[in-house]
Scaffold this motif. Structure first.
Motif, PDB file in Angstrom:
ATOM      1  N   ALA A  69       0.819  -1.218   0.000  1.00 42.90           N
ATOM      2  CA  ALA A  69       0.000   0.000   0.000  1.00 42.90           C
ATOM      3  C   ALA A  69       0.853   1.269   0.000  1.00 42.90           C
ATOM      4  N   GLY A  70       2.155   1.116  -0.222  1.00 47.30           N
ATOM      5  CA  GLY A  70       3.010   2.285  -0.323  1.00 47.30           C
ATOM      6  C   GLY A  70       3.748   2.596   0.963  1.00 47.30           C
ATOM      7  N   THR A  71       4.929   3.186   0.824  1.00 47.72           N
ATOM      8  CA  THR A  71       5.753   3.596   1.961  1.00 47.72           C
ATOM      9  C   THR A  71       6.399   4.933   1.598  1.00 47.72           C
ATOM     10  N   LYS A  72       7.302   5.358   2.456  1.00 42.91           N
ATOM     11  CA  LYS A  72       8.049   6.573   2.138  1.00 42.91           C
ATOM     12  C   LYS A  72       8.971   6.354   0.948  1.00 42.91           C
ATOM     13  N   MET A  73       9.203   5.083   0.617  1.00 44.73           N
ATOM     14  CA  MET A  73      10.167   4.766  -0.440  1.00 44.73           C
ATOM     15  C   MET A  73       9.530   4.501  -1.795  1.00 44.73           C
ATOM     16  N   ALA A  74       8.287   4.101  -1.808  1.00 48.04           N
ATOM     17  CA  ALA A  74       7.678   3.672  -3.072  1.00 48.04           C
ATOM     18  C   ALA A  74       6.157   3.798  -3.000  1.00 48.04           C
ATOM     19  N   PRO A  75       5.530   3.974  -4.178  1.00 49.09           N
ATOM     20  CA  PRO A  75       4.087   4.254  -4.185  1.00 49.09           C
ATOM     21  C   PRO A  75       3.209   3.037  -3.888  1.00 49.09           C
ATOM     22  N   ASN A  76       1.959   3.344  -3.585  1.00 53.23           N
ATOM     23  CA  ASN A  76       0.903   2.365  -3.397  1.00 53.23           C
ATOM     24  C   ASN A  76       0.685   1.573  -4.697  1.00 53.23           C
ATOM     25  N   LEU A  77       0.591   0.254  -4.589  1.00 48.21           N
ATOM     26  CA  LEU A  77       0.349  -0.547  -5.800  1.00 48.21           C
ATOM     27  C   LEU A  77      -1.095  -1.028  -5.891  1.00 48.21           C
ATOM     28  N   HIS A  78      -1.945  -0.546  -5.001  1.00 44.73           N
ATOM     29  CA  HIS A  78      -3.330  -1.022  -5.034  1.00 44.73           C
ATOM     30  C   HIS A  78      -4.147  -0.383  -6.147  1.00 44.73           C
ATOM     31  N   LYS A  79      -3.538   0.588  -6.836  1.00 46.26           N
ATOM     32  CA  LYS A  79      -4.295   1.275  -7.882  1.00 46.26           C
ATOM     33  C   LYS A  79      -3.791   0.953  -9.279  1.00 46.26           C
ATOM     34  N   VAL A  80      -2.872  -0.008  -9.393  1.00 47.11           N
ATOM     35  CA  VAL A  80      -2.255  -0.221 -10.708  1.00 47.11           C
ATOM     36  C   VAL A  80      -3.292  -0.586 -11.776  1.00 47.11           C
ATOM     37  N   LYS A  81      -4.404  -1.155 -11.334  1.00 48.40           N
ATOM     38  CA  LYS A  81      -5.446  -1.530 -12.287  1.00 48.40           C
ATOM     39  C   LYS A  81      -5.920  -0.326 -13.109  1.00 48.40           C
ATOM     40  N   GLU A  82      -5.887   0.852 -12.476  1.00 49.79           N
ATOM     41  CA  GLU A  82      -6.321   2.059 -13.187  1.00 49.79           C
ATOM     42  C   GLU A  82      -5.367   2.422 -14.311  1.00 49.79           C
ATOM     43  N   PHE A  83      -4.128   1.999 -14.201  1.00 51.32           N
ATOM     44  CA  PHE A  83      -3.109   2.512 -15.118  1.00 51.32           C
ATOM     45  C   PHE A  83      -2.594   1.509 -16.138  1.00 51.32           C
ATOM     46  N   TRP A  84      -2.682   0.224 -15.830  1.00 52.82           N
ATOM     47  CA  TRP A  84      -1.956  -0.743 -16.644  1.00 52.82           C
ATOM     48  C   TRP A  84      -2.850  -1.845 -17.193  1.00 52.82           C
ATOM     49  N   SER A  85      -2.534  -2.268 -18.432  1.00 53.45           N
ATOM     50  CA  SER A  85      -3.036  -3.554 -18.913  1.00 53.45           C
ATOM     51  C   SER A  85      -2.025  -4.599 -18.449  1.00 53.45           C
ATOM     52  N   ARG A  86      -2.404  -5.872 -18.562  1.00 57.26           N
ATOM     53  CA  ARG A  86      -1.504  -6.931 -18.091  1.00 57.26           C
ATOM     54  C   ARG A  86      -0.161  -6.880 -18.834  1.00 57.26           C
ATOM     55  N   ASP A  87      -0.230  -6.786 -20.172  1.00 56.32           N
ATOM     56  CA  ASP A  87       1.016  -6.796 -20.952  1.00 56.32           C
ATOM     57  C   ASP A  87       1.908  -5.603 -20.638  1.00 56.32           C
ATOM     58  N   LYS A  88       1.288  -4.445 -20.563  1.00 59.47           N
ATOM     59  CA  LYS A  88       2.066  -3.235 -20.263  1.00 59.47           C
ATOM     60  C   LYS A  88       2.734  -3.344 -18.908  1.00 59.47           C
ATOM     61  N   LEU A  89       1.976  -3.883 -17.953  1.00 65.19           N
ATOM     62  CA  LEU A  89       2.521  -3.990 -16.597  1.00 65.19           C
ATOM     63  C   LEU A  89       3.734  -4.935 -16.575  1.00 65.19           C
ATOM     64  N   ILE A  90       3.618  -6.046 -17.312  1.00 67.23           N
ATOM     65  CA  ILE A  90       4.763  -6.971 -17.390  1.00 67.23           C
ATOM     66  C   ILE A  90       5.958  -6.262 -18.023  1.00 67.23           C
ATOM     67  N   ASN A  91       5.692  -5.519 -19.100  1.00 65.88           N
ATOM     68  CA  ASN A  91       6.775  -4.766 -19.739  1.00 65.88           C
ATOM     69  C   ASN A  91       7.385  -3.758 -18.781  1.00 65.88           C
ATOM     70  N   TYR A  92       6.517  -3.126 -18.015  1.00 66.55           N
ATOM     71  CA  TYR A  92       7.011  -2.142 -17.061  1.00 66.55           C
ATOM     72  C   TYR A  92       7.963  -2.802 -16.057  1.00 66.55           C
ATOM     73  N   LEU A  93       7.546  -3.961 -15.506  1.00 71.80           N
ATOM     74  CA  LEU A  93       8.386  -4.627 -14.509  1.00 71.80           C
ATOM     75  C   LEU A  93       9.734  -5.016 -15.111  1.00 71.80           C
ATOM     76  N   ARG A  94       9.715  -5.343 -16.415  1.00 68.87           N
ATOM     77  CA  ARG A  94      10.968  -5.718 -17.063  1.00 68.87           C
ATOM     78  C   ARG A  94      11.862  -4.516 -17.329  1.00 68.87           C
ATOM     79  N   ASN A  95      11.236  -3.368 -17.536  1.00 68.35           N
ATOM     80  CA  ASN A  95      12.030  -2.209 -17.933  1.00 68.35           C
ATOM     81  C   ASN A  95      11.367  -0.906 -17.483  1.00 68.35           C
TER      82      ASN A  95
END
Ligand code: HEC
Length: 140
Positions: A69-95
């Motif tokens: 749900a996010g910390t001082k170091m990195a954002p909340n990941l509970h909203k990724v559904k709003e921003f990413w399709s599955r393929d894009k998200l995989i690409n994002y994690l890779r690069n």
């Protein structure tokens, strides 16, 4: 030496030899024992890991928080559904660095100036797919 004395001496020598032999085998047993370390853990095939286990073993929770749900170091990941399709998200994690142009990421850069989202291109795409599914199914 009398005969009985020879016998006593022989028995003593035998005991001494047995004792030394035992010491030796104990020591080599110890050497054979593999040191308890990370490698056994890492040998466990990542194929069998659940998304939750992956997310913690890959360190995502270390930055994004135990519940992601996010910390001082990195954002909340509970909203990724709003921003990413599955393929894009995989690409994002890779690069991740190739997705920095959007305003959202410019804000992240300002918000977490000293932390970088690492690239997980060395992880099997199937595993990343598992993680992506997990993130996309998360409730806000
Ligand atoms: C070293 C800390 C760190 C680790 C480890 C880490 N992240 Fe990140 N992550 C970040 C930061 C910081 C950002 C914000 C973007 C940036 O600044 O690069 C981010 C951004 C993201 C985003 C984009 C969020 C959005 O709004 O679109 C996703 C998705 C993500 N991380 C997932 C993961 C996953 C999955 C893992 C584990 C496989 C992981 N992160 C591991 C620090 C980390």
């Amino acid at each position: 030496m009398t005969k009985p004395q020879i016998w006593v001496a022989a028995v003593l020598v035998l005991f001494l030899l047995l004792f030394l032999l035992e010491e030796n085998t104990n020591r080599s047993d110890e050497q054979k024992k593999p040191a308890p370390n990370m490698s056994t853990q890492m040998q466990q095939s990542s194929q069998s890991k659940t998304a939750e286990q992956l997310v913690s073993s890959l360190g995502c929770t270390g930055c994004h928080g135990a519940d992601l749900a996010g910390t001082k170091m990195a954002p909340n990941l509970h909203k990724v559904k709003e921003f990413w399709s599955r393929d894009k998200l995989i690409n994002y994690l890779r690069n991740p660095s190739s997705f920095m142009a959007s305003d959202r990421f410019k804000n992240y850069k300002a918000q977490y100036p000293s932390v970088m989202m690492p690239s997980f291109s060395n992880i099997d795409v199937k595993e990343l797919g598992k993680i992506a599914d997990y993130l996309l199914e998360m409730k806000k």
